[in-house]
Design a protein around this motif. Structure first.
Motif, PDB file in Angstrom:
ATOM      1  N   LYS A   1       6.737  -0.973  -4.989  1.00 11.59           N
ATOM      2  CA  LYS A   1       6.642  -1.895  -4.752  1.00 11.59           C
ATOM      3  C   LYS A   1       7.064  -2.431  -3.063  1.00 11.59           C
ATOM      4  O   LYS A   1       6.238  -2.859  -2.425  1.00 11.59           O
ATOM      5  N   GLU A   2       8.521  -2.341  -3.444  1.00  7.54           N
ATOM      6  CA  GLU A   2       9.293  -2.633  -2.630  1.00  7.54           C
ATOM      7  C   GLU A   2       8.631  -1.639  -1.335  1.00  7.54           C
ATOM      8  O   GLU A   2       8.325  -2.084   0.070  1.00  7.54           O
ATOM      9  N   ILE A   3       9.095  -0.362  -1.363  1.00 10.87           N
ATOM     10  CA  ILE A   3       8.675   0.590  -0.009  1.00 10.87           C
ATOM     11  C   ILE A   3       7.307   0.592  -0.246  1.00 10.87           C
ATOM     12  O   ILE A   3       6.958   0.286   1.596  1.00 10.87           O
ATOM     13  N   LEU A   4       6.280   0.386  -0.781  1.00 14.07           N
ATOM     14  CA  LEU A   4       5.477   0.804   0.079  1.00 14.07           C
ATOM     15  C   LEU A   4       4.377  -1.226   0.607  1.00 14.07           C
ATOM     16  O   LEU A   4       3.689  -0.757   1.208  1.00 14.07           O
ATOM     17  N   GLY A   5       5.649  -1.784   0.159  1.00 16.33           N
ATOM     18  CA  GLY A   5       4.848  -2.937   0.926  1.00 16.33           C
ATOM     19  C   GLY A   5       5.762  -3.137   1.919  1.00 16.33           C
ATOM     20  O   GLY A   5       5.351  -3.529   3.460  1.00 16.33           O
ATOM     21  N   MET A   6       6.582  -1.416   2.405  1.00 16.71           N
ATOM     22  CA  MET A   6       6.932  -1.905   3.399  1.00 16.71           C
ATOM     23  C   MET A   6       5.885  -1.318   4.584  1.00 16.71           C
ATOM     24  O   MET A   6       5.848  -1.267   5.709  1.00 16.71           O
ATOM     25  N   PHE A   7       5.041  -0.738   4.527  1.00 13.10           N
ATOM     26  CA  PHE A   7       3.556  -0.148   5.285  1.00 13.10           C
ATOM     27  C   PHE A   7       2.785  -0.942   5.124  1.00 13.10           C
ATOM     28  O   PHE A   7       2.374  -1.365   5.953  1.00 13.10           O
ATOM     29  N   SER A   8       2.011  -1.240   3.769  1.00 13.40           N
ATOM     30  CA  SER A   8       1.515  -2.775   3.568  1.00 13.40           C
ATOM     31  C   SER A   8       0.840  -3.297   2.447  1.00 13.40           C
ATOM     32  O   SER A   8       1.321  -3.528   1.879  1.00 13.40           O
ATOM     33  N   GLU A   9       0.448  -4.679   2.572  1.00 12.71           N
ATOM     34  CA  GLU A   9       0.485  -5.031   1.492  1.00 12.71           C
ATOM     35  C   GLU A   9      -0.852  -4.613   0.979  1.00 12.71           C
ATOM     36  O   GLU A   9      -0.485  -5.273  -0.644  1.00 12.71           O
TER      37      GLU A   9
ATOM     38  N   SER B   1      -4.174   0.818   1.539  1.00 11.46           N
ATOM     39  CA  SER B   1      -3.468   1.317   2.820  1.00 11.46           C
ATOM     40  C   SER B   1      -2.378   1.792   2.655  1.00 11.46           C
ATOM     41  O   SER B   1      -1.946   2.666   3.206  1.00 11.46           O
ATOM     42  N   ALA B   2      -1.206   1.005   2.263  1.00 11.64           N
ATOM     43  CA  ALA B   2       0.050   1.066   1.666  1.00 11.64           C
ATOM     44  C   ALA B   2       0.235   2.651   1.020  1.00 11.64           C
ATOM     45  O   ALA B   2       1.512   4.072   1.711  1.00 11.64           O
ATOM     46  N   ARG B   3      -0.107   3.025   0.243  1.00 13.99           N
ATOM     47  CA  ARG B   3      -0.114   4.433   0.016  1.00 13.99           C
ATOM     48  C   ARG B   3      -0.828   5.174   1.292  1.00 13.99           C
ATOM     49  O   ARG B   3       0.132   6.536   1.216  1.00 13.99           O
ATOM     50  N   ARG B   4      -1.390   5.447   1.823  1.00 18.86           N
ATOM     51  CA  ARG B   4      -2.070   6.059   3.064  1.00 18.86           C
ATOM     52  C   ARG B   4      -0.858   6.140   3.997  1.00 18.86           C
ATOM     53  O   ARG B   4      -1.310   7.292   4.721  1.00 18.86           O
ATOM     54  N   LEU B   5      -0.193   5.342   4.431  1.00 25.56           N
ATOM     55  CA  LEU B   5       0.242   4.906   5.402  1.00 25.56           C
ATOM     56  C   LEU B   5       1.524   5.795   5.340  1.00 25.56           C
ATOM     57  O   LEU B   5       2.475   6.060   5.936  1.00 25.56           O
ATOM     58  N   TYR B   6       2.363   5.375   4.075  1.00 23.95           N
ATOM     59  CA  TYR B   6       3.142   6.263   3.022  1.00 23.95           C
ATOM     60  C   TYR B   6       3.128   7.768   3.575  1.00 23.95           C
ATOM     61  O   TYR B   6       3.931   8.180   3.803  1.00 23.95           O
ATOM     62  N   LYS B   7       2.120   7.886   2.815  1.00 20.66           N
ATOM     63  CA  LYS B   7       1.319   9.579   2.843  1.00 20.66           C
ATOM     64  C   LYS B   7       1.132   9.972   4.435  1.00 20.66           C
ATOM     65  O   LYS B   7       2.164  11.080   4.637  1.00 20.66           O
ATOM     66  N   ALA B   8       1.114   9.706   5.616  1.00 22.12           N
ATOM     67  CA  ALA B   8       0.816   9.842   6.574  1.00 22.12           C
ATOM     68  C   ALA B   8       2.207  10.060   7.670  1.00 22.12           C
ATOM     69  O   ALA B   8       2.855  10.640   7.883  1.00 22.12           O
ATOM     70  N   PHE B   9       3.384   9.093   6.886  1.00 16.56           N
ATOM     71  CA  PHE B   9       4.747   9.032   7.124  1.00 16.56           C
ATOM     72  C   PHE B   9       5.535  10.068   7.192  1.00 16.56           C
ATOM     73  O   PHE B   9       6.303  11.010   7.560  1.00 16.56           O
TER      74      PHE B   9
END
Length: 333
Positions: A159-167, A171-179
């Motif tokens: 939760k804390e890591i994904l929260g750094m990309f999006s609430e 969206s958080a998982r997509r942005l994390y995957k791109a990162f």
């Protein structure tokens, strides 16, 4: 040159690397890997330790942990000792399984947290265990698949890591995957596997640039971070050590800690040593365990034998004691 003592602090971020002795395999099959993951999850849950990233490889593994009330050395001792005994018995072998000491680098969260998560989770691709990101998302022995929601591990702090990309979780998982994908082109990152000025600055060229500007920063090979962060960590570590010496110089031992618990909580000294789940007993025992571990540096195993409790029970007591200290502001002296 003798190695410096390990640095630990409550709420510290540690990049931990554990290797097999002589680079030998520490996992022969998935049963071995499952055993380590099971033990890791149980210990992290019991000690309230956050895990942001992890990856298992044939002859070593990486963890990114944020400690709570239990020192990282205690957590790793429990994990490595228990697993090594199980591995040797299962595979009918004898002797050491791991190198003498695990490597632990205390890291500055900003700007290293996400970089470390990406670096650790890409290790199975770099090692050739999986061929690409698609396969990595299904690899069950890395925190990457957990962050993408493919595999569930309740002890991993997704939760804390994904929260750094999006609430928004999707969206958080997509942005994390791109990162993570952006990191595929990077080669090995020695700056993320050790401390010291060169690694913290990002290499010799960055160090030379700092020196040219007459900017000189304190550094330590046990710490990954800028000069201000290193100063802060070392000052905190020195303060903790000086407190321990001060307590010992004043004759503090377990009996004296128990007497102090009795004084501040206004209970009889016997309450500290008593068994049971009465509120007053649990409170006294918890405060006693916290002061013994964090202020005197007493190993959990010693307390366990003294109180007749298991290591998980002692771990929980230390955490409860830490919460009591936060609320009541008690001091050992």
């Amino acid at each position: 040159m003798p190695r410096k003592s390990r640095i630990d602090a409550t709420g510290a971020l540690h990049h931990i690397m554990v290797r097999g002795i002589e680079r030998r395999k520490i996992f022969e099959n998935d049963t071995d890997r499952d055993q380590l993951v099971k033990r890791l999850g149980e210990i992290l849950s019991q000690t309230k330790t956050s895990c942001y990233a992890w990856a298992l490889l044939p002859n070593h593994f990486h963890l990114l942990l944020k400690t709570g009330g239990i020192p990282v050395s205690t957590i790793m001792r429990r994990l490595l000792t228990g697993y090594a005994l199980w591995f040797n018995k299962t595979h009918r072998r004898h002797g050491h399984l791991f190198q003498n000491r695990f490597k632990s680098i205390l890291c500055q969260e900003d700007p290293y947290l996400l970089e470390l998560v990406r670096y650790i989770h890409l290790n199975p691709i770099r090692a050739g265990i999986v061929p690409d990101l698609e396969a990595l998302s299904r690899y069950g022995y890395s925190g990457h698949s957990v962050l993408l929601g493919k595999i569930k591990q309740d002890w991993q702090d997704s939760k804390e890591i994904l929260g750094m990309f999006s609430e928004n979780p999707g969206s958080a998982r997509r942005l994390y995957k791109a990162f993570v994908k952006e990191g595929l082109s990077e080669k090995k990152r020695p700056d993320l596997t050790g401390g010291g000025l060169i690694r913290s600055a990002g290499g010799w060229e960055a160090v030379k640039a700092l020196q040219k500007e007459r900017i000189f920063q304190r550094n330590d090979e046990r710490i990954l971070g800028d000069g201000d962060f290193v100063d802060q960590v070392l000052a905190s570590a020195e303060e903790e050590m000086s407190r321990r010496y001060r307590y010992r110089a004043q004759g503090f031992d377990l009996e004296k800690v128990a007497a102090r618990v009795s004084e501040v909580l206004q209970v009889s000294p016997e309450m500290v040593w008593a068994r049971g789940r009465y509120h007053s007993v649990v409170e006294a025992r918890s405060l006693f365990c916290f002061w013994a571990v964090r202020e005197l540096g007493i190993p959990l195993s010693v307390l366990g034998r003294k109180l007749g409790l298991s290591l998980p029970a002692i771990s929980k007591s230390v955490i409860r004691g830490q919460n009591i200290i936060k609320k009541q502001k008690f001091n050992l002296l």
